[in-house]
Scaffold this motif. Structure first.
Motif, PDB file in Angstrom:
ATOM      1  N   VAL A   3      -3.117  70.870 -37.388  1.00  0.00           N
ATOM      2  CA  VAL A   3      -1.837  70.342 -36.927  1.00  0.00           C
ATOM      3  C   VAL A   3      -1.960  68.861 -36.605  1.00  0.00           C
ATOM      4  N   SER A   4      -3.056  68.473 -35.934  1.00  0.00           N
ATOM      5  CA  SER A   4      -3.200  67.085 -35.512  1.00  0.00           C
ATOM      6  C   SER A   4      -3.324  66.132 -36.681  1.00  0.00           C
ATOM      7  N   ALA A   5      -3.701  66.621 -37.842  1.00  0.00           N
ATOM      8  CA  ALA A   5      -3.810  65.752 -39.011  1.00  0.00           C
ATOM      9  C   ALA A   5      -2.474  65.573 -39.710  1.00  0.00           C
ATOM     10  N   PRO A  10      -4.392  62.504 -32.634  1.00  0.00           N
ATOM     11  CA  PRO A  10      -4.873  63.863 -32.386  1.00  0.00           C
ATOM     12  C   PRO A  10      -4.111  64.535 -31.253  1.00  0.00           C
ATOM     13  N   LEU A  11      -4.126  65.852 -31.266  1.00  0.00           N
ATOM     14  CA  LEU A  11      -3.554  66.630 -30.183  1.00  0.00           C
ATOM     15  C   LEU A  11      -4.666  67.097 -29.250  1.00  0.00           C
ATOM     16  N   GLU A  12      -4.305  67.350 -28.003  1.00  0.00           N
ATOM     17  CA  GLU A  12      -5.226  67.976 -27.067  1.00  0.00           C
ATOM     18  C   GLU A  12      -5.560  69.364 -27.604  1.00  0.00           C
ATOM     19  N   ALA A  18      -2.019  75.993 -29.590  1.00  0.00           N
ATOM     20  CA  ALA A  18      -0.678  76.487 -29.278  1.00  0.00           C
ATOM     21  C   ALA A  18       0.323  76.211 -30.395  1.00  0.00           C
ATOM     22  N   LEU A  19       0.151  75.098 -31.091  1.00  0.00           N
ATOM     23  CA  LEU A  19       1.102  74.699 -32.123  1.00  0.00           C
ATOM     24  C   LEU A  19       0.674  75.112 -33.531  1.00  0.00           C
ATOM     25  N   ARG A  55      -0.728  65.282 -26.036  1.00  0.00           N
ATOM     26  CA  ARG A  55      -2.068  64.863 -25.639  1.00  0.00           C
ATOM     27  C   ARG A  55      -2.362  65.210 -24.188  1.00  0.00           C
ATOM     28  N   GLN A  56      -1.341  65.665 -23.459  1.00  0.00           N
ATOM     29  CA  GLN A  56      -1.567  66.169 -22.106  1.00  0.00           C
ATOM     30  C   GLN A  56      -2.217  67.549 -22.184  1.00  0.00           C
ATOM     31  N   PRO A  57      -3.047  67.891 -21.211  1.00  0.00           N
ATOM     32  CA  PRO A  57      -3.691  69.212 -21.248  1.00  0.00           C
ATOM     33  C   PRO A  57      -2.663  70.345 -21.200  1.00  0.00           C
TER      34      PRO A  57
END
Length: 233
Positions: A3-5, A10-12, A18-19, A55-57
């Motif tokens: 997902v982050s790509a 990047p995502l946390e 979760a996503l 990017r938040q936990p």
């Protein structure tokens, strides 16, 4: 592809998991947003800030603030709903209205800046329903797929089974209320949007900040310190 790509930044790790069910939608939205940029559309916020909220936990979110879509003014949106960088002047009118209600509700001094990271660091997730917009054209990216992604985010937060208070401002945000009324670990606070067009029709006087802290205490967790510190020089 993770997902982050699918979009820059990047995502946390918790959000990455979760996503994951929305990976197909991420790829579709990424392609549509890139086509718009290639065609000369000024898309906001900057690419590296589009997914900033994620990017938040994930595990630490205890308050969810849902907005509509990013500010359409260049230089304003930074990937957290209603927030702006600390050097932005004048503040967006919606944010000024939020600060007015904050002072009336809990007595917090109005902030001269719009950096809301002090809230984010305490577990307040500021998430727009739609995460991009064309400069100068509010709501221009509704319907391109962001709604499915943010709905996945909301379902994941509720599914943790841990305390969550949601503040839904405006009609677009309130569409998520059925997902958030999920049991004894969640509470929902709704009102009109804080924009100048609607703030006087139910936002002012809604006391979202004190009501959120009351709800957090009922759910057995610490309240939020809503007073923003001075901007760092």
């Amino acid at each position: 592809m993770s997902v982050s790509a699918s979009l820059i930044a990047p995502l946390e790790a918790g959000w990455e998991r979760a996503l994951a069910p929305a990976q197909e939608q991420f790829h579709s939205v990424r392609d549509q947003v890139q086509r718009r940029r290639d065609d000369g559309e000024h898309v906001l916020p900057a690419p590296q800030d589009v997914l900033r909220a994620f990017r938040q936990p994930f595990a630490e979110v205890k308050v969810l603030v849902i907005g509509q879509d990013p500010y359409p003014t260049p230089g304003h949106p930074i990937g957290l709903s209603f927030a702006v960088s600390s050097d932005v002047r004048p503040l967006p009118r919606s944010l000024r209205n939020i600060f007015t209600e904050l002072q009336q509700d809990v007595g917090a001094d109005p902030s001269a800046h719009g950096d809301l990271s002090h809230w984010a660091h305490q577990g307040v997730l500021m998430l727009n329903r739609v995460l991009t917009v064309a400069a100068g054209s509010p709501a221009s990216h509704r319907g391109i797929g962001w709604e499915a992604i943010t709905e996945t985010a909301v379902r994941a937060l509720v599914g943790r089974g841990t305390p969550l208070v949601s503040i839904l401002w405006g009609a677009q945000a309130r569409k998520l209320q059925p997902l958030l009324d999920a049991g004894d670990h969640t509470e929902v606070i709704t009102s009109a949007h804080p924009s100048p067009l609607s703030a006087s029709r139910g936002f002012f006087g809604s006391r979202p900040f004190s009501r959120t802290n009351e709800a957090l205490r009922r759910l057995g967790t610490e309240p939020i310190d809503w007073q923003l510190p001075p901007a760092r020089s």
